[in-house]
Scaffold this active site. Structure first.
Site, short mmCIF file in Angstrom:
data_model
loop_
_atom_site.label_atom_id
_atom_site.label_comp_id
_atom_site.label_asym_id
_atom_site.label_seq_id
_atom_site.Cartn_x
_atom_site.Cartn_y
_atom_site.Cartn_z
N LYS A 223 1.51 20.43 38.20
CA LYS A 223 2.86 20.48 37.67
C LYS A 223 3.38 21.91 37.51
O LYS A 223 2.65 22.88 37.60
CB LYS A 223 2.93 19.73 36.33
CG LYS A 223 2.89 18.22 36.51
CD LYS A 223 3.13 17.48 35.20
CE LYS A 223 3.26 15.98 35.43
NZ LYS A 223 3.45 15.22 34.18
N ARG A 257 -4.48 11.63 34.58
CA ARG A 257 -3.67 11.14 35.69
C ARG A 257 -3.55 12.27 36.70
O ARG A 257 -2.98 13.32 36.40
CB ARG A 257 -2.30 10.70 35.20
CG ARG A 257 -1.39 10.15 36.30
CD ARG A 257 -0.04 9.72 35.73
NE ARG A 257 0.82 9.15 36.76
CZ ARG A 257 1.63 9.87 37.55
NH1 ARG A 257 1.71 11.18 37.41
NH2 ARG A 257 2.36 9.27 38.48
#
Length: 275
Positions: A223, A257
């Site tokens: 991210k 995740r």
């Protein structure tokens, strides 16, 4: 660490951190390596997640990256139906999570394909950009209560304090509706500055102490919080992701995740030896 998720197919015990592999049946997810569209690509990715040690497959039909293209509910359903059919056919026993903020899509995934978990990035209908309730997702709490499936409640709040406040309020609301299994996701990258993301990562033990009976999911994989800090692209962010995943596990995450399953499984194994 001991949690039990109750699904229509039985009880699933989480007694150590597990890895949720991302399967995006989209053309525009921020990390190109996670995109799958055709049935062969979907099958290959599902096989890869399982072979590398993933315990959960999280299937998404709409990119939620900053600047992502909004797709209609019908298009999201079309994409998911294609992907879920392939995953269920190849791996009928895997825990299957569906990444959506739309109640109707959640209903389709559970009723047609037996999806085990609903992973909602909207905090039950709140948009991270505007901080207001979305008409599309406003009924998600009632829908997951009716469906009786585990639910991932993800924060779109800007700080740890705001995240804790919203978790307290919305966990209470979900309990009132009868939702049995709630998974908390701090929502890394959603409505937060880079600095706030790391404040929350360091503050995960506080979340755990306030909600000890609820498993914590951390989704930091490749991210912007990693890329902006290190000056890397999504393709170059694996090393930073592994460091962040290590911190997440050491600070109490029960589920990671990720895009890179093998590396995350190895992270969990090493952290388990230290802990």
């Amino acid at each position: 660490m001991l949690y039990t998720l109750h699904t229509a197919r039985g009880s699933h015990v989480i007694d150590h951190p597990v890895v949720m592999g991302i399967l995006n049946c989209t053309p525009d997810s921020f990390y190109a390596g996670s995109r799958t569209e055709g049935e062969a690509e979907i099958a290959r990715r599902a096989d890869e997640i399982i072979s590398e040690g993933g315990a959960i497959i999280d299937v998404g039909g709409m990119s939620t990256r900053p600047g992502g293209v909004d797709v209609s509910e019908a298009e999201e359903m079309t994409r998911l139906r294609r992907a879920l059919a392939v995953v269920r056919r190849r791996h009928p026993d895997v825990l299957l999570s569906v990444d959506t903020f739309r109640p109707a899509v959640a209903r389709m995934a559970v009723e047609e394909f037996g999806a085990d978990i609903i992973n909602d990035v909207s905090e039950g209908g709140v948009t991270s950009l505007e901080g207001v309730e979305s008409l599309e997702g406003a009924g998600m709490f009632a829908e997951v209560a009716r469906l009786g499936v585990p639910y991932v409640l993800m924060s779109v709040q800007p700080t740890l304090a705001a995240t804790l406040s919203v978790f307290e309020k919305k966990v209470g609301r979900l309990r009132e509706l009868g939702v049995r299994d709630i998974i908390l996701d701090p929502g890394y990258g959603f409505g937060k500055t880079v600095e706030a993301n790391y404040d929350i990562l360091g503050g995960q033990p506080v979340i755990r102490s306030l909600f000890p009976d609820l498993p914590l999911l951390a989704g930091v994989s490749r991210k912007r919080m990693i890329r902006l800090l290190l000056g890397t692209s999504p393709e170059e962010a694996l090393n930073g992701t592994t460091v962040a995943n290590t911190l997440a596990v050491m600070n109490g995450a029960a589920i990671l995740r990720v895009h890179d399953v093998r590396e995350a499984v190895e992270t969990v194994k090493i952290c388990g030896c230290v802990r």
